[in-house]
Motif scaffolding. Structure first.
Motif, PDB file in Angstrom:
ATOM      1  N   GLU A 148       0.814  -1.208   0.000  1.00 16.18           N
ATOM      2  CA  GLU A 148       0.000   0.000   0.000  1.00 16.18           C
ATOM      3  C   GLU A 148       0.851   1.263   0.000  1.00 16.18           C
ATOM      4  O   GLU A 148       0.485   2.290  -0.576  1.00 16.18           O
ATOM      5  N   LEU A 149       2.003   1.192   0.654  1.00 17.04           N
ATOM      6  CA  LEU A 149       2.837   2.381   0.818  1.00 17.04           C
ATOM      7  C   LEU A 149       4.155   2.297   0.029  1.00 17.04           C
ATOM      8  O   LEU A 149       5.059   3.087   0.277  1.00 17.04           O
ATOM      9  N   LYS A 150       4.233   1.366  -0.902  1.00 12.19           N
ATOM     10  CA  LYS A 150       5.507   1.124  -1.584  1.00 12.19           C
ATOM     11  C   LYS A 150       6.002   2.340  -2.362  1.00 12.19           C
ATOM     12  O   LYS A 150       7.212   2.525  -2.527  1.00 12.19           O
ATOM     13  N   ASN A 151       5.068   3.190  -2.844  1.00 12.14           N
ATOM     14  CA  ASN A 151       5.480   4.346  -3.644  1.00 12.14           C
ATOM     15  C   ASN A 151       5.527   5.641  -2.835  1.00 12.14           C
ATOM     16  O   ASN A 151       5.776   6.711  -3.393  1.00 12.14           O
ATOM     17  N   VAL A 152       5.278   5.536  -1.522  1.00 20.36           N
ATOM     18  CA  VAL A 152       5.283   6.730  -0.674  1.00 20.36           C
ATOM     19  C   VAL A 152       6.699   6.999  -0.163  1.00 20.36           C
ATOM     20  O   VAL A 152       7.328   6.129   0.426  1.00 20.36           O
ATOM     21  N   THR A 153       7.182   8.211  -0.411  1.00 17.89           N
ATOM     22  CA  THR A 153       8.544   8.556  -0.006  1.00 17.89           C
ATOM     23  C   THR A 153       8.603   8.867   1.488  1.00 17.89           C
ATOM     24  O   THR A 153       7.564   9.046   2.142  1.00 17.89           O
ATOM     25  N   LYS A 154       9.825   8.959   2.022  1.00 14.88           N
ATOM     26  CA  LYS A 154       9.990   9.273   3.443  1.00 14.88           C
ATOM     27  C   LYS A 154       9.392  10.638   3.767  1.00 14.88           C
ATOM     28  O   LYS A 154       8.740  10.813   4.798  1.00 14.88           O
ATOM     29  N   ARG A 155       9.615  11.616   2.897  1.00 14.47           N
ATOM     30  CA  ARG A 155       9.073  12.961   3.124  1.00 14.47           C
ATOM     31  C   ARG A 155       7.544  12.939   3.128  1.00 14.47           C
ATOM     32  O   ARG A 155       6.903  13.576   3.965  1.00 14.47           O
ATOM     33  N   GLY A 181       3.553  25.709  -0.257  1.00 14.67           N
ATOM     34  CA  GLY A 181       3.303  25.188  -1.598  1.00 14.67           C
ATOM     35  C   GLY A 181       3.825  23.772  -1.763  1.00 14.67           C
ATOM     36  O   GLY A 181       3.159  22.918  -2.369  1.00 14.67           O
ATOM     37  N   THR A 182       5.004  23.510  -1.206  1.00  7.25           N
ATOM     38  CA  THR A 182       5.590  22.167  -1.287  1.00  7.25           C
ATOM     39  C   THR A 182       4.747  21.164  -0.503  1.00  7.25           C
ATOM     40  O   THR A 182       4.518  20.031  -0.957  1.00  7.25           O
ATOM     41  N   VAL A 183       4.264  21.579   0.666  1.00  8.81           N
ATOM     42  CA  VAL A 183       3.401  20.705   1.473  1.00  8.81           C
ATOM     43  C   VAL A 183       2.134  20.364   0.694  1.00  8.81           C
ATOM     44  O   VAL A 183       1.715  19.204   0.637  1.00  8.81           O
ATOM     45  N   LYS A 184       1.528  21.367   0.075  1.00  5.72           N
ATOM     46  CA  LYS A 184       0.306  21.138  -0.707  1.00  5.72           C
ATOM     47  C   LYS A 184       0.564  20.166  -1.857  1.00  5.72           C
ATOM     48  O   LYS A 184      -0.260  19.291  -2.136  1.00  5.72           O
ATOM     49  N   ASN A 185       1.711  20.313  -2.503  1.00 10.85           N
ATOM     50  CA  ASN A 185       2.049  19.411  -3.609  1.00 10.85           C
ATOM     51  C   ASN A 185       2.201  17.972  -3.120  1.00 10.85           C
ATOM     52  O   ASN A 185       1.722  17.026  -3.757  1.00 10.85           O
ATOM     53  N   HIS A 186       2.872  17.804  -1.983  1.00  7.53           N
ATOM     54  CA  HIS A 186       3.048  16.464  -1.417  1.00  7.53           C
ATOM     55  C   HIS A 186       1.696  15.841  -1.059  1.00  7.53           C
ATOM     56  O   HIS A 186       1.482  14.637  -1.259  1.00  7.53           O
ATOM     57  N   ILE A 187       0.796  16.658  -0.517  1.00  5.14           N
ATOM     58  CA  ILE A 187      -0.527  16.147  -0.141  1.00  5.14           C
ATOM     59  C   ILE A 187      -1.299  15.696  -1.372  1.00  5.14           C
ATOM     60  O   ILE A 187      -1.947  14.641  -1.364  1.00  5.14           O
ATOM     61  N   SER A 188      -1.217  16.460  -2.449  1.00  5.92           N
ATOM     62  CA  SER A 188      -1.881  16.074  -3.699  1.00  5.92           C
ATOM     63  C   SER A 188      -1.344  14.741  -4.214  1.00  5.92           C
ATOM     64  O   SER A 188      -2.105  13.876  -4.658  1.00  5.92           O
ATOM     65  N   VAL A 189      -0.024  14.576  -4.118  1.00  3.39           N
ATOM     66  CA  VAL A 189       0.597  13.324  -4.565  1.00  3.39           C
ATOM     67  C   VAL A 189       0.156  12.161  -3.684  1.00  3.39           C
ATOM     68  O   VAL A 189      -0.147  11.064  -4.162  1.00  3.39           O
ATOM     69  N   ASP A 192      -3.286  10.981  -4.490  1.00  2.00           N
ATOM     70  CA  ASP A 192      -3.279  10.198  -5.722  1.00  2.00           C
ATOM     71  C   ASP A 192      -2.713   8.793  -5.474  1.00  2.00           C
ATOM     72  O   ASP A 192      -3.290   7.790  -5.901  1.00  2.00           O
ATOM     73  N   LYS A 193      -1.596   8.716  -4.769  1.00  2.00           N
ATOM     74  CA  LYS A 193      -0.948   7.421  -4.521  1.00  2.00           C
ATOM     75  C   LYS A 193      -1.807   6.488  -3.678  1.00  2.00           C
ATOM     76  O   LYS A 193      -1.851   5.278  -3.919  1.00  2.00           O
ATOM     77  N   LEU A 194      -2.479   7.042  -2.683  1.00  2.00           N
ATOM     78  CA  LEU A 194      -3.261   6.219  -1.759  1.00  2.00           C
ATOM     79  C   LEU A 194      -4.724   6.106  -2.187  1.00  2.00           C
ATOM     80  O   LEU A 194      -5.516   5.448  -1.514  1.00  2.00           O
ATOM     81  N   GLU A 195      -5.048   6.778  -3.291  1.00  2.00           N
ATOM     82  CA  GLU A 195      -6.415   6.736  -3.841  1.00  2.00           C
ATOM     83  C   GLU A 195      -7.441   7.172  -2.796  1.00  2.00           C
ATOM     84  O   GLU A 195      -8.462   6.520  -2.570  1.00  2.00           O
ATOM     85  N   LEU A 196      -7.146   8.296  -2.147  1.00  2.00           N
ATOM     86  CA  LEU A 196      -8.034   8.861  -1.144  1.00  2.00           C
ATOM     87  C   LEU A 196      -8.607  10.182  -1.658  1.00  2.00           C
ATOM     88  O   LEU A 196      -8.025  10.822  -2.531  1.00  2.00           O
ATOM     89  N   ARG A 197      -9.743  10.576  -1.073  1.00  2.00           N
ATOM     90  CA  ARG A 197     -10.477  11.719  -1.602  1.00  2.00           C
ATOM     91  C   ARG A 197      -9.987  13.062  -1.075  1.00  2.00           C
ATOM     92  O   ARG A 197      -9.942  14.057  -1.796  1.00  2.00           O
ATOM     93  N   LEU A 202      -6.976  11.138   4.602  1.00  2.00           N
ATOM     94  CA  LEU A 202      -5.543  10.930   4.872  1.00  2.00           C
ATOM     95  C   LEU A 202      -5.295  10.815   6.374  1.00  2.00           C
ATOM     96  O   LEU A 202      -4.523   9.965   6.826  1.00  2.00           O
ATOM     97  N   ALA A 203      -5.958  11.678   7.154  1.00  2.20           N
ATOM     98  CA  ALA A 203      -5.785  11.649   8.611  1.00  2.20           C
ATOM     99  C   ALA A 203      -6.272  10.325   9.190  1.00  2.20           C
ATOM    100  O   ALA A 203      -5.609   9.709  10.036  1.00  2.20           O
ATOM    101  N   ILE A 204      -7.431   9.878   8.732  1.00  5.86           N
ATOM    102  CA  ILE A 204      -7.975   8.602   9.208  1.00  5.86           C
ATOM    103  C   ILE A 204      -7.067   7.448   8.788  1.00  5.86           C
ATOM    104  O   ILE A 204      -6.813   6.525   9.558  1.00  5.86           O
ATOM    105  N   PHE A 205      -6.559   7.513   7.562  1.00  9.84           N
ATOM    106  CA  PHE A 205      -5.641   6.486   7.061  1.00  9.84           C
ATOM    107  C   PHE A 205      -4.399   6.404   7.960  1.00  9.84           C
ATOM    108  O   PHE A 205      -3.944   5.313   8.330  1.00  9.84           O
ATOM    109  N   ALA A 206      -3.851   7.568   8.328  1.00 12.31           N
ATOM    110  CA  ALA A 206      -2.645   7.603   9.155  1.00 12.31           C
ATOM    111  C   ALA A 206      -2.878   6.980  10.525  1.00 12.31           C
ATOM    112  O   ALA A 206      -2.025   6.253  11.045  1.00 12.31           O
ATOM    113  N   ILE A 207      -4.057   7.229  11.108  1.00  5.36           N
ATOM    114  CA  ILE A 207      -4.370   6.666  12.420  1.00  5.36           C
ATOM    115  C   ILE A 207      -4.605   5.151  12.313  1.00  5.36           C
ATOM    116  O   ILE A 207      -4.058   4.364  13.083  1.00  5.36           O
TER     117      ILE A 207
END
Length: 212
Positions: A148-155, A181-189, A192-197, A202-207
């Motif tokens: 599920e997280l194979k394409n998610v970078t450390k950042r 701006g960089t934070v917003k870009n990472h969130i958009s990515v 997309d990677k986690l197929e979340l809306r 994202l917050a629920i996924f993290a918990i």
């Protein structure tokens, strides 16, 4: 000026909330609805930065109105308001994508803090409510799979953890020494990677996946 839509079916409560909200000079209640249908109708006529919706209203409740608003106007923030300290309502509000959840007995400063947290991109759940709902989410936690997280970078993982902690983009940027701006870009990515809306998912996924 931040434009606020307030949906609540009790007149005295509406007046009290409006008065509290407008003690902050940056906030103005520019629309008042008595039920979810009226709230949707107002959104069709004018723009609001945030909708504050009571959970229980006649004709259309706040949860249904929130779902319709977030589907049709995804850039609008939604803060749920209720007298019912019920974790099932909170979980449903979070599933829909609401940005915050407050009890009506909150004081003016807490209400304004919640509104501004939502506007800044944070996920705000009032302390008493969080005390009930977070353990339920923790009970549902799953070990995240490498697949599920194979394409998610450390950042991106760092940012995902901060989102799970309820941090706003500004707070994340400050703590990780990044631009907003960089934070917003990472969130958009991440979305997309986690197929979340949205950010709430994202917050629920993290918990749930023990990232927080």
């Amino acid at each position: 000026m931040t434009r606020v839509l307030l949906a609540e079916d009790q007149s005295l409560v509406v007046e009290g909330l409006k008065m509290m909200i407008e003690t902050d000079e940056e906030l103005e209640v520019t629309g008042i609805a008595r039920n979810g249908k009226e709230a949707i109708a107002l959104c069709e006529k004018q723009w609001f930065d945030i909708a504050i919706l009571d959970i229980r209203m006649p004709e259309m409740d706040g949860l249904k109105a929130a779902e319709l608003i977030l589907n049709r106007w995804p850039n609008m923030k939604v803060l749920m308001l209720t007298t019912f300290n019920d974790d099932e309502y909170v979980l449903e509000a979070l599933r829909i994508g609401a940005h915050g959840y407050m009890l009506k007995d909150a004081d003016a400063s807490s209400l304004i803090k919640s509104i501004k947290s939502c506007l800044q991109g944070g996920l705000h759940i009032q302390g008493e409510v969080a005390a009930k709902v977070i353990p339920k989410l923790m009970d549902q936690r799953q070990k995240h799979s490498k697949e599920e997280l194979k394409n998610v970078t450390k950042r991106e993982m760092d940012i995902l953890k901060k989102i799970g902690e309820g941090k706003s983009n500004k707070e994340i940027a400050s703590e990780l020494a990044l631009s907003i701006g960089t934070v917003k870009n990472h969130i958009s990515v991440l979305l997309d990677k986690l197929e979340l809306r949205d950010r709430t998912q994202l917050a629920i996924f993290a918990i749930k996946h023990q990232i927080v």
